[in-house]
Design an enzyme around this catalytic site. Structure first.
Site, PDB file in Angstrom:
ATOM      1  N   ALA A  26      38.143  33.137  38.219  1.00 50.40           N
ATOM      2  CA  ALA A  26      38.312  31.943  37.386  1.00 50.40           C
ATOM      3  C   ALA A  26      37.096  31.011  37.448  1.00 50.40           C
ATOM      4  CB  ALA A  26      39.572  31.202  37.810  1.00 50.40           C
ATOM      5  N   ARG A  29      41.337  37.221  25.468  1.00 50.14           N
ATOM      6  CA  ARG A  29      42.412  36.509  26.151  1.00 50.14           C
ATOM      7  C   ARG A  29      42.449  35.045  25.682  1.00 50.14           C
ATOM      8  NH1 ARG A  29      42.334  37.792  32.367  1.00 50.14           N
ATOM      9  NH2 ARG A  29      44.394  36.834  32.104  1.00 50.14           N
ATOM     10  N   TYR A  49      46.089  43.122  35.376  1.00 48.75           N
ATOM     11  CA  TYR A  49      44.931  43.534  36.183  1.00 48.75           C
ATOM     12  C   TYR A  49      45.043  44.939  36.763  1.00 48.75           C
ATOM     13  CZ  TYR A  49      43.653  38.658  35.691  1.00 48.75           C
ATOM     14  OH  TYR A  49      43.312  37.441  35.164  1.00 48.75           O
ATOM     15  N   ARG A  66      49.755  41.924  42.552  1.00 42.22           N
ATOM     16  CA  ARG A  66      50.438  40.996  41.639  1.00 42.22           C
ATOM     17  C   ARG A  66      49.944  41.262  40.211  1.00 42.22           C
ATOM     18  NH1 ARG A  66      52.706  39.838  45.699  1.00 42.22           N
ATOM     19  NH2 ARG A  66      53.004  37.855  46.763  1.00 42.22           N
ATOM     20  N   ASN A  98      32.037  39.413  40.241  1.00 42.03           N
ATOM     21  CA  ASN A  98      33.180  39.002  39.426  1.00 42.03           C
ATOM     22  C   ASN A  98      33.591  37.639  39.967  1.00 42.03           C
ATOM     23  OD1 ASN A  98      35.526  38.462  38.106  1.00 42.03           O
ATOM     24  ND2 ASN A  98      36.443  40.483  38.437  1.00 42.03           N
ATOM     25  N   GLU A 141      27.229  40.443  35.872  1.00 47.59           N
ATOM     26  CA  GLU A 141      28.571  39.837  35.855  1.00 47.59           C
ATOM     27  C   GLU A 141      29.584  40.898  35.408  1.00 47.59           C
ATOM     28  OE1 GLU A 141      28.725  36.568  33.116  1.00 47.59           O
ATOM     29  OE2 GLU A 141      30.898  36.296  33.339  1.00 47.59           O
ATOM     30  N   HIS A 187      33.828  41.854  34.753  1.00 47.67           N
ATOM     31  CA  HIS A 187      35.227  41.433  34.623  1.00 47.67           C
ATOM     32  C   HIS A 187      36.112  42.641  34.349  1.00 47.67           C
ATOM     33  CE1 HIS A 187      34.190  37.221  34.631  1.00 47.67           C
ATOM     34  NE2 HIS A 187      33.202  37.513  33.799  1.00 47.67           N
TER      35      HIS A 187
HETATM   36  O1  CA2 Z   1      39.043  39.936  34.241  1.00 50.57           O
HETATM   37  C1  CA2 Z   1      38.526  39.490  35.270  1.00 50.57           C
HETATM   38  O2  CA2 Z   1      37.963  40.203  36.098  1.00 50.57           O
HETATM   39  C2  CA2 Z   1      38.622  37.992  35.574  1.00 50.57           C
HETATM   40  O3  CA2 Z   1      37.415  37.590  36.216  1.00 50.57           O
HETATM   41  C3  CA2 Z   1      39.781  37.832  36.509  1.00 50.57           C
HETATM   42  C4  CA2 Z   1      40.082  36.371  36.833  1.00 50.57           C
HETATM   43  C5  CA2 Z   1      40.217  35.548  35.545  1.00 50.57           C
HETATM   44  O4  CA2 Z   1      40.394  34.186  35.878  1.00 50.57           O
HETATM   45  C6  CA2 Z   1      39.015  35.710  34.666  1.00 50.57           C
HETATM   46  O5  CA2 Z   1      39.239  34.977  33.487  1.00 50.57           O
HETATM   47  C7  CA2 Z   1      38.784  37.162  34.319  1.00 50.57           C
HETATM   48  C8  CA2 Z   1      41.384  36.244  37.609  1.00 50.57           C
HETATM   49  C9  CA2 Z   1      41.455  37.067  38.835  1.00 50.57           C
HETATM   50  C10 CA2 Z   1      42.858  36.997  39.348  1.00 50.57           C
HETATM   51  O6  CA2 Z   1      43.172  38.224  39.929  1.00 50.57           O
HETATM   52  C11 CA2 Z   1      44.470  38.480  40.144  1.00 50.57           C
HETATM   53  C12 CA2 Z   1      44.768  39.761  40.539  1.00 50.57           C
HETATM   54  C13 CA2 Z   1      46.062  40.119  40.738  1.00 50.57           C
HETATM   55  C14 CA2 Z   1      47.065  39.184  40.578  1.00 50.57           C
HETATM   56  C15 CA2 Z   1      46.760  37.903  40.195  1.00 50.57           C
HETATM   57  C16 CA2 Z   1      45.457  37.540  39.977  1.00 50.57           C
END
Ligand code: CA2
Length: 150
Positions: free
Chosen positions: A76, A106, A22, A17, A73, A97, A99
Site C-alpha cells: 500500500a 482495481r 492475492y 488471507r 513490492n 517495482e 505488484h
Molecule cells: O498487488 C500488489 O502486489 C499490491 O502491492 C498489494 C498491496 C496493495 O495495497 C497494492 O495496491 C497492490 C496489498 C498487499 C496486501 O497483501 C495482503 C495479502 C494477503 C491478505 C491481505 C493482504
C-alpha cells in the site's frame, strides 16, 4: 551480482488471507521460487519484508554498496509514500517495482504509484509470477550496465 527483494506491508499475509485477490501462494513459496531462479541465473538474492515505512526506507539506504539492484513490492505504500520514493531515488539503486495484482484494474486510488517514475520499470498483474519477471528484469538491468562485478 546481488539483488535484494523487498516486500512492504501486509505481504507477509500472502496465502493466508484474501486468496480471491492475492492467491493462495505464500510469501515463503514466492521466495523459494525466486531462490531457484537466482540459482539458475547465477546471482545472489536476499529478502526483506516489513510492515513499517521507516524500516523499508532504512533497508533501501543500507542496500547501497551491497546490492546492484532492488525488486520491490511496496504494498500500500506504493500509493502513499514519498519517503520510499525518495529513498529509491536518492540511493540511485536500479529498482524494479512489482505488484501481484494489476493496480490499474482495481480502485482508482491504486492507479497512482509514487514509485513508478523513480523505478526502472514496473511489472503488475501477473500474480506471483510478477516477482520472477521483475527479478529477471533486475538481473538484465545490472548485466546491461556492466556493474555486476561490483
Ligand atoms: O498487488 C500488489 O502486489 C499490491 O502491492 C498489494 C498491496 C496493495 O495495497 C497494492 O495496491 C497492490 C496489498 C498487499 C496486501 O497483501 C495482503 C495479502 C494477503 C491478505 C491481505 C493482504
Amino acid at each position: 551480482m546481488k539483488i535484494l527483494v523487498i516486500n512492504g506491508p501486509n505481504l507477509n499475509l500472502l496465502g493466508k488471507r484474501e486468496p480471491d485477490i492475492y492467491g493462495a501462494v505464500t510469501l515463503d513459496d514466492i521466495n523459494k521460487r525466486i531462490i531457484a531462479l537466482a540459482a539458475e541465473l547465477n546471482v545472489e538474492v536476499d529478502f526483506f519484508q516489513s510492515n513499517h515505512e521507516g524500516e523499508l526506507v532504512q533497508q533501501i539506504q543500507d542496500a547501497m554498496g551491497i546490492y546492484q539492484a532492488l525488486v520491490i513490492n511496496p504494498g500500500a505504500y506504493t500509493h502513499t509514500s514519498v519517503a520510499l520514493r525518495d529513498a529509491i531515488s536518492s540511493t540511485g539503486i536500479p529498482t524494479v517495482e512489482a505488484h501481484i495484482s494489476n493496480i490499474y484494474k482495481r480502485e482508482e486510488f491504486r492507479r497512482h504509484s509514487f514509485i513508478s517514475d523513480v523505478a526502472a520499470g514496473q511489472i503488475t498483474g501477473f500474480g506471483p509470477e510478477s516477482y520472477l519477471l521483475a527479478f529477471r528484469a533486475a538481473v538484465g538491468l545490472v548485466t546491461a550496465s556492466g556493474k555486476s562485478e561490483r
